[in-house]
Design a protein around this motif. Structure first.
Motif, PDB file in Angstrom:
ATOM      1  N   ALA A 223     -36.437 -13.009 -59.010  1.00 22.25           N
ATOM      2  CA  ALA A 223     -37.496 -13.122 -57.990  1.00 22.25           C
ATOM      3  C   ALA A 223     -37.737 -14.559 -57.553  1.00 22.25           C
ATOM      4  O   ALA A 223     -38.186 -14.805 -56.433  1.00 22.25           O
ATOM      5  CB  ALA A 223     -38.788 -12.509 -58.512  1.00 22.25           C
ATOM      6  N   ASP A 224     -37.461 -15.546 -58.436  1.00 19.03           N
ATOM      7  CA  ASP A 224     -37.774 -16.928 -58.074  1.00 19.03           C
ATOM      8  C   ASP A 224     -36.620 -17.626 -57.355  1.00 19.03           C
ATOM      9  O   ASP A 224     -36.723 -18.800 -57.024  1.00 19.03           O
ATOM     10  CB  ASP A 224     -38.194 -17.715 -59.324  1.00 19.03           C
ATOM     11  CG  ASP A 224     -37.080 -17.734 -60.370  1.00 19.03           C
ATOM     12  OD1 ASP A 224     -36.125 -16.913 -60.242  1.00 19.03           O
ATOM     13  OD2 ASP A 224     -37.155 -18.550 -61.289  1.00 19.03           O
ATOM     14  N   THR A 225     -35.514 -16.934 -57.101  1.00 17.91           N
ATOM     15  CA  THR A 225     -34.439 -17.550 -56.314  1.00 17.91           C
ATOM     16  C   THR A 225     -34.355 -16.837 -54.969  1.00 17.91           C
ATOM     17  O   THR A 225     -34.689 -15.655 -54.870  1.00 17.91           O
ATOM     18  CB  THR A 225     -33.063 -17.448 -57.008  1.00 17.91           C
ATOM     19  OG1 THR A 225     -32.843 -16.078 -57.317  1.00 17.91           O
ATOM     20  CG2 THR A 225     -32.990 -18.312 -58.241  1.00 17.91           C
ATOM     21  N   PHE A 226     -33.914 -17.581 -53.993  1.00 11.96           N
ATOM     22  CA  PHE A 226     -33.839 -16.935 -52.675  1.00 11.96           C
ATOM     23  C   PHE A 226     -32.391 -16.778 -52.251  1.00 11.96           C
ATOM     24  O   PHE A 226     -31.506 -17.492 -52.716  1.00 11.96           O
ATOM     25  CB  PHE A 226     -34.656 -17.709 -51.638  1.00 11.96           C
ATOM     26  CG  PHE A 226     -34.123 -19.076 -51.337  1.00 11.96           C
ATOM     27  CD1 PHE A 226     -34.610 -20.194 -52.006  1.00 11.96           C
ATOM     28  CD2 PHE A 226     -33.146 -19.256 -50.373  1.00 11.96           C
ATOM     29  CE1 PHE A 226     -34.121 -21.452 -51.741  1.00 11.96           C
ATOM     30  CE2 PHE A 226     -32.648 -20.520 -50.093  1.00 11.96           C
ATOM     31  CZ  PHE A 226     -33.137 -21.627 -50.781  1.00 11.96           C
ATOM     32  N   ALA A 227     -32.206 -15.813 -51.372  1.00 10.12           N
ATOM     33  CA  ALA A 227     -30.863 -15.537 -50.867  1.00 10.12           C
ATOM     34  C   ALA A 227     -30.710 -16.148 -49.484  1.00 10.12           C
ATOM     35  O   ALA A 227     -31.710 -16.465 -48.829  1.00 10.12           O
ATOM     36  CB  ALA A 227     -30.649 -14.039 -50.794  1.00 10.12           C
ATOM     37  N   THR A 228     -29.457 -16.337 -49.075  1.00 14.31           N
ATOM     38  CA  THR A 228     -29.236 -16.747 -47.688  1.00 14.31           C
ATOM     39  C   THR A 228     -28.315 -15.719 -47.045  1.00 14.31           C
ATOM     40  O   THR A 228     -27.513 -15.091 -47.735  1.00 14.31           O
ATOM     41  CB  THR A 228     -28.583 -18.145 -47.594  1.00 14.31           C
ATOM     42  OG1 THR A 228     -27.388 -18.133 -48.362  1.00 14.31           O
ATOM     43  CG2 THR A 228     -29.514 -19.236 -48.076  1.00 14.31           C
ATOM     44  N   CYS A 229     -28.456 -15.563 -45.740  1.00 12.66           N
ATOM     45  CA  CYS A 229     -27.635 -14.595 -45.024  1.00 12.66           C
ATOM     46  C   CYS A 229     -26.201 -15.117 -44.981  1.00 12.66           C
ATOM     47  O   CYS A 229     -25.976 -16.256 -44.585  1.00 12.66           O
ATOM     48  CB  CYS A 229     -28.177 -14.389 -43.615  1.00 12.66           C
ATOM     49  SG  CYS A 229     -27.067 -13.417 -42.570  1.00 12.66           S
ATOM     50  N   PRO A 230     -25.223 -14.322 -45.443  1.00 15.78           N
ATOM     51  CA  PRO A 230     -23.839 -14.796 -45.430  1.00 15.78           C
ATOM     52  C   PRO A 230     -23.311 -15.012 -43.998  1.00 15.78           C
ATOM     53  O   PRO A 230     -22.317 -15.693 -43.801  1.00 15.78           O
ATOM     54  CB  PRO A 230     -23.056 -13.684 -46.133  1.00 15.78           C
ATOM     55  CG  PRO A 230     -23.929 -12.487 -46.061  1.00 15.78           C
ATOM     56  CD  PRO A 230     -25.345 -12.959 -45.976  1.00 15.78           C
ATOM     57  N   GLN A 231     -23.989 -14.431 -43.014  1.00 16.79           N
ATOM     58  CA  GLN A 231     -23.509 -14.581 -41.639  1.00 16.79           C
ATOM     59  C   GLN A 231     -24.137 -15.769 -40.915  1.00 16.79           C
ATOM     60  O   GLN A 231     -23.445 -16.524 -40.238  1.00 16.79           O
ATOM     61  CB  GLN A 231     -23.794 -13.312 -40.832  1.00 16.79           C
ATOM     62  CG  GLN A 231     -22.673 -12.319 -40.893  1.00 16.79           C
ATOM     63  CD  GLN A 231     -23.084 -10.977 -41.479  1.00 16.79           C
ATOM     64  OE1 GLN A 231     -22.248 -10.192 -41.782  1.00 16.79           O
ATOM     65  NE2 GLN A 231     -24.371 -10.701 -41.659  1.00 16.79           N
ATOM     66  N   CYS A 232     -25.467 -15.890 -41.030  1.00 19.10           N
ATOM     67  CA  CYS A 232     -26.135 -16.944 -40.241  1.00 19.10           C
ATOM     68  C   CYS A 232     -26.702 -18.078 -41.098  1.00 19.10           C
ATOM     69  O   CYS A 232     -27.184 -19.061 -40.579  1.00 19.10           O
ATOM     70  CB  CYS A 232     -27.249 -16.348 -39.361  1.00 19.10           C
ATOM     71  SG  CYS A 232     -28.662 -15.737 -40.295  1.00 19.10           S
ATOM     72  N   ASP A 233     -26.660 -17.912 -42.413  1.00 19.66           N
ATOM     73  CA  ASP A 233     -27.096 -18.949 -43.337  1.00 19.66           C
ATOM     74  C   ASP A 233     -28.615 -19.075 -43.459  1.00 19.66           C
ATOM     75  O   ASP A 233     -29.124 -19.966 -44.136  1.00 19.66           O
ATOM     76  CB  ASP A 233     -26.473 -20.308 -42.935  1.00 19.66           C
ATOM     77  CG  ASP A 233     -26.252 -21.206 -44.147  1.00 19.66           C
ATOM     78  OD1 ASP A 233     -25.999 -20.636 -45.243  1.00 19.66           O
ATOM     79  OD2 ASP A 233     -26.362 -22.434 -44.009  1.00 19.66           O
ATOM     80  N   ARG A 234     -29.369 -18.210 -42.759  1.00 16.80           N
ATOM     81  CA  ARG A 234     -30.837 -18.319 -42.852  1.00 16.80           C
ATOM     82  C   ARG A 234     -31.334 -17.855 -44.215  1.00 16.80           C
ATOM     83  O   ARG A 234     -30.652 -17.065 -44.887  1.00 16.80           O
ATOM     84  CB  ARG A 234     -31.481 -17.453 -41.754  1.00 16.80           C
ATOM     85  CG  ARG A 234     -31.262 -18.001 -40.352  1.00 16.80           C
ATOM     86  CD  ARG A 234     -32.008 -17.159 -39.333  1.00 16.80           C
ATOM     87  NE  ARG A 234     -31.916 -17.749 -38.008  1.00 16.80           N
ATOM     88  CZ  ARG A 234     -31.002 -17.409 -37.080  1.00 16.80           C
ATOM     89  NH1 ARG A 234     -30.103 -16.474 -37.357  1.00 16.80           N
ATOM     90  NH2 ARG A 234     -30.982 -18.006 -35.902  1.00 16.80           N
ATOM     91  N   ILE A 235     -32.530 -18.341 -44.578  1.00 18.01           N
ATOM     92  CA  ILE A 235     -33.160 -17.897 -45.806  1.00 18.01           C
ATOM     93  C   ILE A 235     -33.530 -16.422 -45.626  1.00 18.01           C
ATOM     94  O   ILE A 235     -34.209 -16.065 -44.650  1.00 18.01           O
ATOM     95  CB  ILE A 235     -34.441 -18.724 -46.105  1.00 18.01           C
ATOM     96  CG1 ILE A 235     -34.049 -20.206 -46.289  1.00 18.01           C
ATOM     97  CG2 ILE A 235     -35.184 -18.170 -47.308  1.00 18.01           C
ATOM     98  CD1 ILE A 235     -35.229 -21.161 -46.228  1.00 18.01           C
ATOM     99  N   LEU A 236     -33.063 -15.569 -46.539  1.00 15.19           N
ATOM    100  CA  LEU A 236     -33.326 -14.137 -46.416  1.00 15.19           C
ATOM    101  C   LEU A 236     -34.431 -13.748 -47.366  1.00 15.19           C
ATOM    102  O   LEU A 236     -34.353 -14.023 -48.563  1.00 15.19           O
ATOM    103  CB  LEU A 236     -32.060 -13.346 -46.762  1.00 15.19           C
ATOM    104  CG  LEU A 236     -31.165 -12.844 -45.626  1.00 15.19           C
ATOM    105  CD1 LEU A 236     -30.091 -11.947 -46.197  1.00 15.19           C
ATOM    106  CD2 LEU A 236     -31.989 -12.103 -44.564  1.00 15.19           C
ATOM    107  N   VAL A 237     -35.449 -13.147 -46.838  1.00 18.18           N
ATOM    108  CA  VAL A 237     -36.581 -12.736 -47.674  1.00 18.18           C
ATOM    109  C   VAL A 237     -36.488 -11.244 -47.900  1.00 18.18           C
ATOM    110  O   VAL A 237     -36.390 -10.480 -46.938  1.00 18.18           O
ATOM    111  CB  VAL A 237     -37.919 -13.124 -46.992  1.00 18.18           C
ATOM    112  CG1 VAL A 237     -39.094 -12.682 -47.854  1.00 18.18           C
ATOM    113  CG2 VAL A 237     -37.964 -14.619 -46.764  1.00 18.18           C
ATOM    114  N   ARG A 238     -36.476 -10.878 -49.181  1.00 22.97           N
ATOM    115  CA  ARG A 238     -36.313  -9.457 -49.518  1.00 22.97           C
ATOM    116  C   ARG A 238     -37.629  -8.710 -49.358  1.00 22.97           C
ATOM    117  O   ARG A 238     -38.680  -9.307 -49.473  1.00 22.97           O
ATOM    118  CB  ARG A 238     -35.847  -9.305 -50.974  1.00 22.97           C
ATOM    119  CG  ARG A 238     -34.382  -9.643 -51.114  1.00 22.97           C
ATOM    120  CD  ARG A 238     -34.043  -9.949 -52.568  1.00 22.97           C
ATOM    121  NE  ARG A 238     -34.276 -11.351 -52.862  1.00 22.97           N
ATOM    122  CZ  ARG A 238     -34.282 -11.840 -54.094  1.00 22.97           C
ATOM    123  NH1 ARG A 238     -34.134 -11.037 -55.141  1.00 22.97           N
ATOM    124  NH2 ARG A 238     -34.474 -13.128 -54.304  1.00 22.97           N
TER     125      ARG A 238
END
Ligand SMILES: [Zn+2]
Length: 238
Positions: A223-238
């Protein structure tokens, strides 16, 4: 996934709103209408100056004609006086004077005809000038109305920007510096959107669908790490 990512999305929402408000100030329809009206006033001013120059030129020629007409009339009057008062008695002289008087009268008529032609030439120019001038007056009234409308809309939008900026600052204060920096960096070169929600298996930033294995991996992150979109590199919020 909760904080600080939900707050980051709130920051993104407010930043998008601010971008839209600032764009609305620039793109006010009254502003482009105002530019159009000013362009038309400027074009009319050019046309008026051209017409006025032609009218002035005709008036100058008319004044010169009038001078010639007056000179001719004076000379004729002079001759007629001399003939009337009997200062000249020789019939040959009288005949010559009579002939000159007739010539002067003919010349005067010719000049008067020329003057009438000039006046006829000037008439449509005067009409066009009057039409252009009244169009300018109407456009100037429209210009004043639009200037006022732009000012009113700007005041309203700036007030909305102020309120939104305050909310943005308040929300932004809850986003950790490192995440905020990354968000700003992404936002600056990705059209104003640095963080997006993962909706089902689709990134709400680039609107592309992620492979399901990637979606699963993202959902499995702590929960304390964030993902990034593999296509656009934006921060992805689940
Ligand atoms: Zn994306």
């Amino acid at each position: 996934m909760a904080e600080p990512y939900d707050t980051l999305l709130r920051v993104q929402e407010l930043d998008t709103e601010l971008d839209q408000l600032r764009h609305r100030i620039e793109a006010l329809p009254e502003r482009s209408a105002l530019a159009d009206v000013r362009g038309r006033i400027a074009a009319l001013a050019v046309a008026i100056a051209e017409l006025q120059a032609r009218v002035d030129e005709l008036a100058g020629r008319q004044a010169a004609l009038e001078e010639q007409i007056a000179a001719s009339a004076r000379r004729r009057h002079e001759l007629e006086e001399r003939m009337r008062t009997g200062g000249v008695t020789a019939s040959r002289d009288l005949q010559a004077m009579d002939h000159e008087v007739a010539q002067l009268a003919e010349r005067q008529h010719g000049l008067e005809d020329e003057e009438i032609l000039l006046m006829e030439e000037e008439e449509p120019l005067d009409d066009a000038l009057a039409t252009h001038r009244s169009a300018v007056l109407e456009l100037e009234a429209e210009e004043a109305r639009l200037t006022e409308a732009v000012a009113v809309a700007e005041v309203e939008l700036r007030a909305a920007i102020e309120v939104t900026e305050a909310a943005r600052a308040e929300a932004g204060a809850h986003v950790p510096a490192e995440l905020a920096e990354r968000y700003e960096r992404l936002r600056s070169h990705l059209g104003g959107v640095g963080a997006a929600r993962l909706v089902g298996n689709r990134c709400d930033g680039c609107h592309l669908t992620l492979p399901s294995v990637e979606v699963e991996r993202i959902h499995g992150l702590p929960a304390d790490t964030f993902a990034t979109c593999p296509q656009c590199d934006r921060i992805l919020v689940r």
